[in-house]
Motif scaffolding. Sequence first.
Motif, mmCIF file in Angstrom:
data_model
loop_
_atom_site.group_PDB
_atom_site.id
_atom_site.type_symbol
_atom_site.label_atom_id
_atom_site.label_comp_id
_atom_site.label_asym_id
_atom_site.label_seq_id
_atom_site.Cartn_x
_atom_site.Cartn_y
_atom_site.Cartn_z
ATOM 1 N N ALA A 191 -18.679 -18.224 -29.895
ATOM 2 C CA ALA A 191 -19.732 -17.850 -28.956
ATOM 3 C C ALA A 191 -19.075 -17.344 -27.671
ATOM 4 O O ALA A 191 -18.051 -17.898 -27.235
ATOM 5 C CB ALA A 191 -20.620 -19.054 -28.652
ATOM 6 N N PRO A 192 -19.631 -16.308 -27.053
ATOM 7 C CA PRO A 192 -19.052 -15.825 -25.781
ATOM 8 C C PRO A 192 -18.920 -16.930 -24.735
ATOM 9 O O PRO A 192 -17.980 -16.919 -23.935
ATOM 10 C CB PRO A 192 -20.044 -14.748 -25.350
ATOM 11 N N ALA A 193 -19.829 -17.878 -24.762
ATOM 12 C CA ALA A 193 -19.753 -18.990 -23.799
ATOM 13 C C ALA A 193 -18.500 -19.830 -23.987
ATOM 14 O O ALA A 193 -17.984 -20.416 -23.027
ATOM 15 C CB ALA A 193 -20.990 -19.881 -23.935
ATOM 16 N N ASP A 194 -17.994 -19.889 -25.225
ATOM 17 C CA ASP A 194 -16.862 -20.770 -25.515
ATOM 18 C C ASP A 194 -15.585 -20.343 -24.804
ATOM 19 O O ASP A 194 -14.689 -21.180 -24.593
ATOM 20 C CB ASP A 194 -16.599 -20.821 -27.024
ATOM 21 N N ILE A 195 -15.481 -19.064 -24.471
ATOM 22 C CA ILE A 195 -14.273 -18.591 -23.784
ATOM 23 C C ILE A 195 -14.592 -18.127 -22.366
ATOM 24 O O ILE A 195 -13.803 -17.412 -21.752
ATOM 25 C CB ILE A 195 -13.546 -17.482 -24.577
ATOM 26 N N THR A 196 -15.746 -18.557 -21.865
ATOM 27 C CA THR A 196 -16.081 -18.248 -20.469
ATOM 28 C C THR A 196 -16.504 -19.533 -19.765
ATOM 29 O O THR A 196 -15.680 -20.400 -19.537
ATOM 30 C CB THR A 196 -17.162 -17.145 -20.374
ATOM 31 N N TRP A 197 -17.796 -19.689 -19.476
ATOM 32 C CA TRP A 197 -18.215 -20.794 -18.611
ATOM 33 C C TRP A 197 -17.974 -22.167 -19.224
ATOM 34 O O TRP A 197 -17.653 -23.122 -18.499
ATOM 35 C CB TRP A 197 -19.677 -20.626 -18.202
ATOM 36 N N ARG A 198 -18.110 -22.285 -20.541
ATOM 37 C CA ARG A 198 -17.848 -23.596 -21.147
ATOM 38 C C ARG A 198 -16.388 -23.994 -21.016
ATOM 39 O O ARG A 198 -16.055 -25.186 -21.030
ATOM 40 C CB ARG A 198 -18.244 -23.587 -22.625
ATOM 41 N N ALA A 199 -15.506 -23.021 -20.912
ATOM 42 C CA ALA A 199 -14.076 -23.286 -20.753
ATOM 43 C C ALA A 199 -13.655 -23.300 -19.286
ATOM 44 O O ALA A 199 -12.485 -23.537 -18.996
ATOM 45 C CB ALA A 199 -13.257 -22.245 -21.518
ATOM 46 N N GLY A 200 -14.589 -23.033 -18.372
ATOM 47 C CA GLY A 200 -14.267 -23.133 -16.953
ATOM 48 C C GLY A 200 -14.138 -21.820 -16.206
ATOM 49 O O GLY A 200 -13.712 -21.813 -15.043
ATOM 50 N N VAL A 201 -14.508 -20.696 -16.822
ATOM 51 C CA VAL A 201 -14.437 -19.404 -16.137
ATOM 52 C C VAL A 201 -15.607 -19.290 -15.165
ATOM 53 O O VAL A 201 -16.758 -19.570 -15.525
ATOM 54 C CB VAL A 201 -14.463 -18.243 -17.152
ATOM 55 N N ASP A 202 -15.321 -18.869 -13.939
ATOM 56 C CA ASP A 202 -16.345 -18.736 -12.905
ATOM 57 C C ASP A 202 -16.942 -17.340 -12.849
ATOM 58 O O ASP A 202 -18.144 -17.173 -12.627
ATOM 59 C CB ASP A 202 -15.743 -19.082 -11.534
ATOM 60 N N VAL A 203 -16.096 -16.321 -13.028
ATOM 61 C CA VAL A 203 -16.537 -14.926 -12.925
ATOM 62 C C VAL A 203 -15.851 -14.116 -14.024
ATOM 63 O O VAL A 203 -14.641 -14.258 -14.246
ATOM 64 C CB VAL A 203 -16.196 -14.316 -11.552
ATOM 65 N N LEU A 204 -16.634 -13.271 -14.687
ATOM 66 C CA LEU A 204 -16.129 -12.424 -15.770
ATOM 67 C C LEU A 204 -16.359 -10.962 -15.436
ATOM 68 O O LEU A 204 -17.468 -10.561 -15.071
ATOM 69 C CB LEU A 204 -16.860 -12.760 -17.070
ATOM 70 N N SER A 205 -15.315 -10.147 -15.565
ATOM 71 C CA SER A 205 -15.479 -8.695 -15.593
ATOM 72 C C SER A 205 -15.764 -8.317 -17.040
ATOM 73 O O SER A 205 -14.862 -8.303 -17.879
ATOM 74 C CB SER A 205 -14.213 -7.996 -15.093
ATOM 75 N N PHE A 206 -17.027 -8.042 -17.324
ATOM 76 C CA PHE A 206 -17.486 -7.806 -18.695
ATOM 77 C C PHE A 206 -17.357 -6.318 -19.005
ATOM 78 O O PHE A 206 -18.088 -5.494 -18.461
ATOM 79 C CB PHE A 206 -18.942 -8.269 -18.827
ATOM 80 N N GLY A 207 -16.396 -5.976 -19.871
ATOM 81 C CA GLY A 207 -16.066 -4.583 -20.118
ATOM 82 C C GLY A 207 -16.938 -3.928 -21.166
ATOM 83 O O GLY A 207 -17.377 -4.561 -22.119
#
Length: 346
Positions: A191-207
């Motif tokens: 899931a996209p969440a698994d490598i972003t907010w669930r893992a602690g990412v605050d801000v993503l540059s979504f390409g």
Amino acid sequence: MKNVPVVNFASDNAAPVAPQILSAIQKANTGPVLSYGNDLLTKGVEEKLKCIFDCDLRAFPVATGTAANSLGLSALVPPYGAIYCHQLAHIDKDECGAPEFFTGGAKLVPLAGEGGKLKAEELEKVIAGAGGGNVHHVQPAAISLTQATECGTVYRPDEIAEIAIVGHKRHLCVHMDGARFANAVEFLGCAPADITWRAGVDVLSFGATKNGAMGAEAVVFFDMDKAQEFEFRRKRGAHLFSKMRYLSAQLDGYLTDNLWLNLAGHANKMAVRLAEGVSRQNGAEVLYPVEANIIFAKLPEVALECLAVSNILYYRNGRDEDAEVRLVTSWNTSEQDIDHLLKVIA
């Protein structure tokens, strides 16, 4: 002599726009709508991203990856801050000082790491010895990860989480340069969440641009507090488009019916096929695990000479004596393109 079609393995930036995204732009090109992002398409893109990431968030379309990274980081760090990144990171090597400019002078601190990845334990040591609280030193402020990395490798969820723990316990924010985020998600099957907010990412540059869009990215804030001033930073940075619907239409088409993952999946599949073919060539060596759509390979001199006079676009990597090339597959790379390259270097 007939013109020989050019075959692209130089960059996914060199690929054309996916027809579904061109169609989305055309569909949006009807009648008047409110400007500066007050249109339904722009609002709809944010809602789609909320569904994709399974959380509340704020999303801001911009036109380039440099803007997404630089403006995103500007919301996270003070002018006297330090941003820790890999020594191959795009923000350090390929953005002409834009992150430093838009942050008002924050310092990029590039670190080594195998396969293009930062390691939590190394970050722990560096940040602990960075002079936090000492007025004579830049202050640790953010960590920037590239997903997929500049070597074509992919961070696993636990690797990101370990890095985020290191940063957050010292009050650093975590930024992710996701120019090839779709390729990473497709490779991991997560899931996209698994490598972003669930893992602690605050801000993503979504390409999106490298994966079939004409020119559109989104700065996605999972930390809602950090998003409060971003609208002003985007305007000041000249990325608040009056006709925002045309950026948003690209992202809307990109996110519809899993197009973003389907395009990335094809590029990844072609990269695996190409890497397998290259590795079978006498004297050739694939240098990193192929986990996205980028391949680095060392080729024998005769193969390099053949490539140099072919109709194939590609980049040499490093010094000439290293005999390395970078080959990038795209959403529209065909099996015939790969077979042609393999025939040239055979």
